[in-house]
Design an enzyme around this catalytic site. Structure first.
Site, mmCIF file in Angstrom:
data_model
loop_
_atom_site.group_PDB
_atom_site.id
_atom_site.type_symbol
_atom_site.label_atom_id
_atom_site.label_comp_id
_atom_site.label_asym_id
_atom_site.label_seq_id
_atom_site.Cartn_x
_atom_site.Cartn_y
_atom_site.Cartn_z
ATOM 1 N N HIS A 4 -14.026 -5.819 11.223
ATOM 2 C CA HIS A 4 -13.871 -7.041 10.423
ATOM 3 C C HIS A 4 -14.579 -8.174 11.160
ATOM 4 O O HIS A 4 -14.288 -8.428 12.331
ATOM 5 C CB HIS A 4 -12.394 -7.406 10.267
ATOM 6 C CG HIS A 4 -11.620 -6.515 9.351
ATOM 7 N ND1 HIS A 4 -11.644 -6.665 7.985
ATOM 8 C CD2 HIS A 4 -10.797 -5.475 9.608
ATOM 9 C CE1 HIS A 4 -10.854 -5.750 7.433
ATOM 10 N NE2 HIS A 4 -10.342 -5.005 8.393
ATOM 11 N N ARG B 214 0.823 -1.209 0.000
ATOM 12 C CA ARG B 214 0.000 0.000 0.000
ATOM 13 C C ARG B 214 0.854 1.254 0.000
ATOM 14 O O ARG B 214 1.896 1.311 0.653
ATOM 15 C CB ARG B 214 -0.892 -0.007 1.256
ATOM 16 C CG ARG B 214 -1.822 1.158 1.374
ATOM 17 C CD ARG B 214 -2.994 0.853 2.280
ATOM 18 N NE ARG B 214 -2.710 -0.130 3.308
ATOM 19 C CZ ARG B 214 -2.234 0.167 4.514
ATOM 20 N NH1 ARG B 214 -1.959 1.410 4.837
ATOM 21 N NH2 ARG B 214 -2.032 -0.773 5.398
ATOM 22 N N LYS C 219 -4.387 -6.406 -1.891
ATOM 23 C CA LYS C 219 -4.504 -7.557 -1.000
ATOM 24 C C LYS C 219 -4.409 -8.800 -1.880
ATOM 25 O O LYS C 219 -5.066 -8.884 -2.923
ATOM 26 C CB LYS C 219 -5.846 -7.538 -0.267
ATOM 27 C CG LYS C 219 -5.994 -6.392 0.729
ATOM 28 C CD LYS C 219 -7.370 -6.392 1.370
ATOM 29 C CE LYS C 219 -7.506 -5.231 2.358
ATOM 30 N NZ LYS C 219 -8.882 -5.119 2.914
ATOM 31 N N ARG D 94 -15.508 -4.080 6.376
ATOM 32 C CA ARG D 94 -15.650 -3.701 7.788
ATOM 33 C C ARG D 94 -17.025 -3.078 8.017
ATOM 34 O O ARG D 94 -17.475 -2.243 7.230
ATOM 35 C CB ARG D 94 -14.554 -2.708 8.209
ATOM 36 C CG ARG D 94 -13.161 -3.308 8.097
ATOM 37 C CD ARG D 94 -12.126 -2.433 8.760
ATOM 38 N NE ARG D 94 -12.132 -1.096 8.207
ATOM 39 C CZ ARG D 94 -12.040 0.012 8.947
ATOM 40 N NH1 ARG D 94 -11.959 -0.062 10.255
ATOM 41 N NH2 ARG D 94 -12.027 1.192 8.374
#
Length: 455
Positions: free
Chosen positions: A322, A13, A111, A240
């Site tokens: 999460h 990232r 990811k 989330r």
């Protein structure tokens, strides 16, 4: 050239227009592709969130993956859990999600799934090493596309039926959740109040991070104005969940985890549940009181998913929202699915969301407190704090240092994703909460000063 610092604990990232330029992202695709091919991959899926940089990054990454001989299946703009779902549904050998998650709009990242698991830690560093050595495989791959939203909507919505109409306010934060969620809600006995369902990578209404109370103000207003039974919010890539009850009170991740655990334990006595080190002690005590097995584990979605497989846990969760359901689901974090489970509990119980925590002991606690600390010394600071408290108190050190005080606890841990320390405190009353916080914050300040950094 990609900076080594963008290769983090759970993902890759950086700032999109600075750290993730097209030629470098294509090389990143070759690094990821090489890693996956050497783990037996032939077909992979690629999805992206709605950030302004995401389409550009997807195209560059896909070119790199295809140059390794992979069949690359593009999913378009989808929530992160739909990327995870695609690996199960299409039986691919892995996948990559392009998302900045809850970070500011200028950030983006990747990811990575190898098989049905997300990779983390040393495995992410192995991809960096492949790129630095330019140790790439080559082949003639292909680029295609697939509509994953339709099978996801059909499979997930088919799980849920309740007899009475439920009024729910939902805030998609202009992220990826809105279009998918809208299609699911049309199939359910729900009267939805839809806020910010239009995807917009500029996030014009508020930042899509449901752990920040200010980002829930519009949702609270909608719940009160329309008399909704609950409100649900999503982060930018919909992995989330945030929730508020019918009174406008926020329910944090550990409280949601306890509500879900109560329902599962009625069907599966003795089931195992995983929380992380920032979760309330009440969570662990209540699960054990109900006959469940409660495990405290390290923060981080990849770490928790690995622990779930090891312990055969039915559910795991984090304070950040999460929620990982293996009960009736695949075991990955999916905020859309978690929201539907929460609606189901409220609808079938006939009781408001606030009543779902009836009888649970009340403690006072702080939200997460973030203290700036350079990456170079943050773990040394935590080691010094642990050493100081170990002499006087019981300490849990699976992830940072959780100090067990007589009537509460204090936590200090180094973030794996930012140059900060994360603190959290819980106690029987406000006076003790202030005392425990003072003790830990003093220890942190002294450790930083000893390492040459001002408090």
């Amino acid at each position: 050239m990609l900076k080594p610092t963008i290769f983090r604990e759970y993902d890759i990232r950086g700032i999109a227009d600075v750290d993730l330029l097209n030629p470098d992202v294509e090389e990143l695709g070759r690094g990821i592709g090489t890693y996956l091919v050497r783990h037996g991959a032939r077909r992979v899926t690629v999805g992206n969130d709605v950030r302004l940089s995401s389409n550009r990054l997807r195209e560059a990454l896909a070119r790199g993956l295809a140059a390794c001989g992979l069949e690359v299946i593009g999913l378009g703009a989808v929530p992160t859990p739909l990327l995870y779902y695609s690996v199960f549904h299409l039986k691919t050998d892995g996948g990559v999600m392009i998302t900045g998650s809850h970070n500011p709009p200028e950030y983006n990242g990747f990811k990575i799934m190898c098989g049905q698991s997300t990779i983390y830690g040393p495995e992410i560093q192995r991809i960096r090493e492949l790129i630095e050595r330019r140790d790439f495989v080559s082949g003639e791959g292909s680029l295609g596309s697939y509509d994953i939203i339709t099978p996801y909507v059909e499979e997930v919505s088919a799980q849920f039926r309740w007899p009475r109409r439920l009024k729910v306010a939902l805030d998609a934060g202009n992220g990826t959740a809105g279009p998918v969620l809208h299609r699911i809600l049309q199939r359910l006995n729900v009267e939805p109040i839809e806020l910010y369902f239009e995807p917009d990578g500029r996030f014009p209404n508020h930042h899509p991070d449901p752990t920040v109370v200010e980002n829930l103000e519009a949702l609270k207003d909608a719940v009160r104005e329309h008399g909704a039974e609950l409100g649900v919010a999503f982060d930018g890539d919909a992995d989330r969940i945030g929730a508020i009850d019918e009174r406008g009170e926020v329910l944090w991740g550990d409280q949601l985890l306890l509500i879900f655990a109560r329902e599962i334990l009625r069907r599966k006595p003795g089931a195992t549940f995983i929380g992380e080190v920032k979760c309330s002690q009440v969570l662990y005590d209540e699960i054990r009181r109900m006959g469940g097995n409660a495990i405290m584990w390290r923060t981080g979605h990849s770490l928790i998913k690995a622990k779930m497989k090891e312990t055969h846990a039915e559910l795991a969760g984090e304070m950040s929202g999460h929620m990982f359901f293996a009960d009736r689901y695949y075991g990955y974090d999916d905020a859309i699915y978690a929201a539907l489970r929460l609606m189901e509990i409220v609808a079938l119980s006939g009781r408001p969301l606030s009543a779902q925590l009836e009888g649970v002991p009340r403690m006072v606690s702080t939200p997460e407190i973030r203290v700036d600390c350079p990456d170079e010394i943050k773990f040394q600071v935590i080691a010094r704090v642990a050493e100081r408290f170990r002499a006087r108190y019981e300490v849990i050190d699976i992830d940072g240092v959780r100090v067990l005080f007589p009537q509460g606890w204090g936590l200090a841990r180094a973030s794996n994703t930012q140059p900060v320390l994360v603190l959290r405190f819980e106690a029987a009353d406000e006076e003790r909460l202030a005392q425990y916080r003072r003790e830990v914050e003093e220890a942190v300040a002294e450790a930083k000063a000893a390492l040459g950094v001002g408090a």
